[in-house]
Scaffold this motif. Structure first.
Motif, short mmCIF file in Angstrom:
data_model
loop_
_atom_site.label_atom_id
_atom_site.label_comp_id
_atom_site.label_asym_id
_atom_site.label_seq_id
_atom_site.Cartn_x
_atom_site.Cartn_y
_atom_site.Cartn_z
N ALA A 102 21.16 41.85 113.78
CA ALA A 102 22.42 41.19 114.13
C ALA A 102 22.19 40.07 115.14
O ALA A 102 22.84 39.01 115.07
CB ALA A 102 23.41 42.21 114.70
N TRP A 107 23.09 39.63 106.00
CA TRP A 107 23.92 40.05 107.12
C TRP A 107 25.06 39.06 107.35
O TRP A 107 26.23 39.45 107.50
CB TRP A 107 23.07 40.18 108.38
CG TRP A 107 23.70 40.98 109.49
CD1 TRP A 107 23.44 42.28 109.81
CD2 TRP A 107 24.69 40.53 110.41
NE1 TRP A 107 24.21 42.67 110.88
CE2 TRP A 107 24.99 41.62 111.27
CE3 TRP A 107 25.35 39.32 110.60
CZ2 TRP A 107 25.93 41.52 112.29
CZ3 TRP A 107 26.30 39.23 111.62
CH2 TRP A 107 26.58 40.31 112.44
N ASP A 128 25.71 48.11 111.10
CA ASP A 128 26.02 46.83 110.47
C ASP A 128 25.03 46.48 109.35
O ASP A 128 25.36 45.75 108.42
CB ASP A 128 26.06 45.71 111.52
CG ASP A 128 24.79 45.61 112.33
OD1 ASP A 128 24.75 46.20 113.42
OD2 ASP A 128 23.83 44.97 111.87
N ARG A 129 23.82 47.04 109.41
CA ARG A 129 22.85 46.81 108.34
C ARG A 129 23.16 47.66 107.11
O ARG A 129 22.72 47.33 106.01
CB ARG A 129 21.43 47.15 108.82
CG ARG A 129 20.78 46.06 109.62
CD ARG A 129 19.35 46.38 109.94
NE ARG A 129 18.44 46.11 108.85
CZ ARG A 129 17.12 45.97 109.00
NH1 ARG A 129 16.58 46.09 110.20
NH2 ARG A 129 16.36 45.73 107.98
#
Length: 305
Positions: A84, A116, A236-237
């Motif tokens: 991120a 991402w 978030d991945r």
């Protein structure tokens, strides 16, 4: 390589980190942002590819990730970072040139950064080209561990790197690296292995690239922090790639020794309406194999038109 193409160099800031960037072409043209892979400087995108994109009517920007080339180094122990943060760096490069959205072209880790952004900041991504990559949520650790132990991959795992790649990793640990020449020789050998075993490998070009990287890097050792960042698996991945709305091209080599072809196929399957282009014989890094740079440039130009 140096001397072939001249761009506008400048530093941009991403928080406390200063990033080296280079821009080519006309600012009014659509922007292609080139995002390199793990531990690799922005000049890993060859001038030949940049020139082809500029000649096709694109503004092109490449940059050094944090901990590579002329960009700032980070104390990873006290300031650890993750994918991120590298995606935030990438967006900061666009901000530095006043570009609201760009065609994102990423290689390996750079393609994970592109994924991402396409998931979490879709407004910044006009199109996505993912070269030699894997789904950003795929944790290769278990498959690697099984392969290193001589065990087969589990049924639900993407395949580990080739045996030759693993042998190279093991040999590299034992290879002498007490002099600059030995370290450069080792780097050239790594690029040779990443090229795969099918297509020719231009060793003089690889060696010139390695020498250029050594000449311009402020802290070569810092690049190993990318491996540490890559092992951080945050939620978030793991976000679903089905959320990607940008038109996506997955470019993958049939003989990629690090991410075998199934990785590219899995990535294309997870992104809605993604195009998959398998390049026969191509390994993990195509730019030291004669003729592949032109082919990759042509695919990018078609996809970003």
């Amino acid at each position: 390589m140096p001397g072939m193409l001249t761009g506008e160099e400048k530093f941009v800031r991403s928080g406390q980190v200063r990033l080296w960037t280079e821009r080519f072409g006309r600012p009014d043209d659509p922007t292609v942002l080139l995002v390199m892979g793990t531990s690799t400087q922005g000049i890993g995108w060859p001038d030949e590819l940049v020139g082809a994109l500029v000649n096709s009517g694109r503004q092109v920007i490449r940059f050094d990730h944090r901990d590579t080339g002329r960009s700032d180094s980070v104390d990873f122990t006290t300031h650890p970072y993750a994918l991120a943060d590298m995606a935030a760096d990438t967006a900061a490069v666009l901000d530095g040139y006043g570009v609201p959205a760009a065609h994102i072209v990423g290689s390996s880790l750079g393609a994970a950064i592109g994924q991402w952004l396409a998931v979490h900041h879709a407004v910044r991504v006009r199109t996505l080209t993912a070269l030699a990559s894997s789904p950003m949520g795929n944790n290769p650790g278990p498959a690697w561990a099984r392969a290193m132990a001589g065990q087969p991959a589990a049924a639900d795992e993407l395949p580990p790197p080739t045996a030759r790649f693993f042998n190279h990793v093991m040999d590299s640990v034992k290879a002498p690296r007490t002099t600059v020449q030995q370290r450069m020789d080792a780097a050239v050998q790594t690029w040779r292995v990443l090229n795969g075993d099918v297509l020719p490998f231009d060793e003089p070009a690889a060696r010139l690239f390695v020498e250029h990287c050594y000449a311009r890097a402020d802290n070569l050792a810092a690049a190993s922090n990318h491996d540490l960042a890559g092992r951080r698996w945050d939620d978030d991945r793991r976000a679903s790639l089905s959320r990607i709305t940008a038109a996506t091209l997955v470019l993958h080599g049939s003989d990629d020794p690090l991410f075998p072809q199934a990785h590219g196929e899995a990535l294309a399957e997870q992104i809605p309406a993604a195009q998959l282009e398998i390049v026969p014989g191509m390994g993990h890094h195509p730019f030291f194999s004669p003729g592949l740079t032109e082919r990759i440039a042509g695919s990018i130009i078609r996809h970003t038109t």
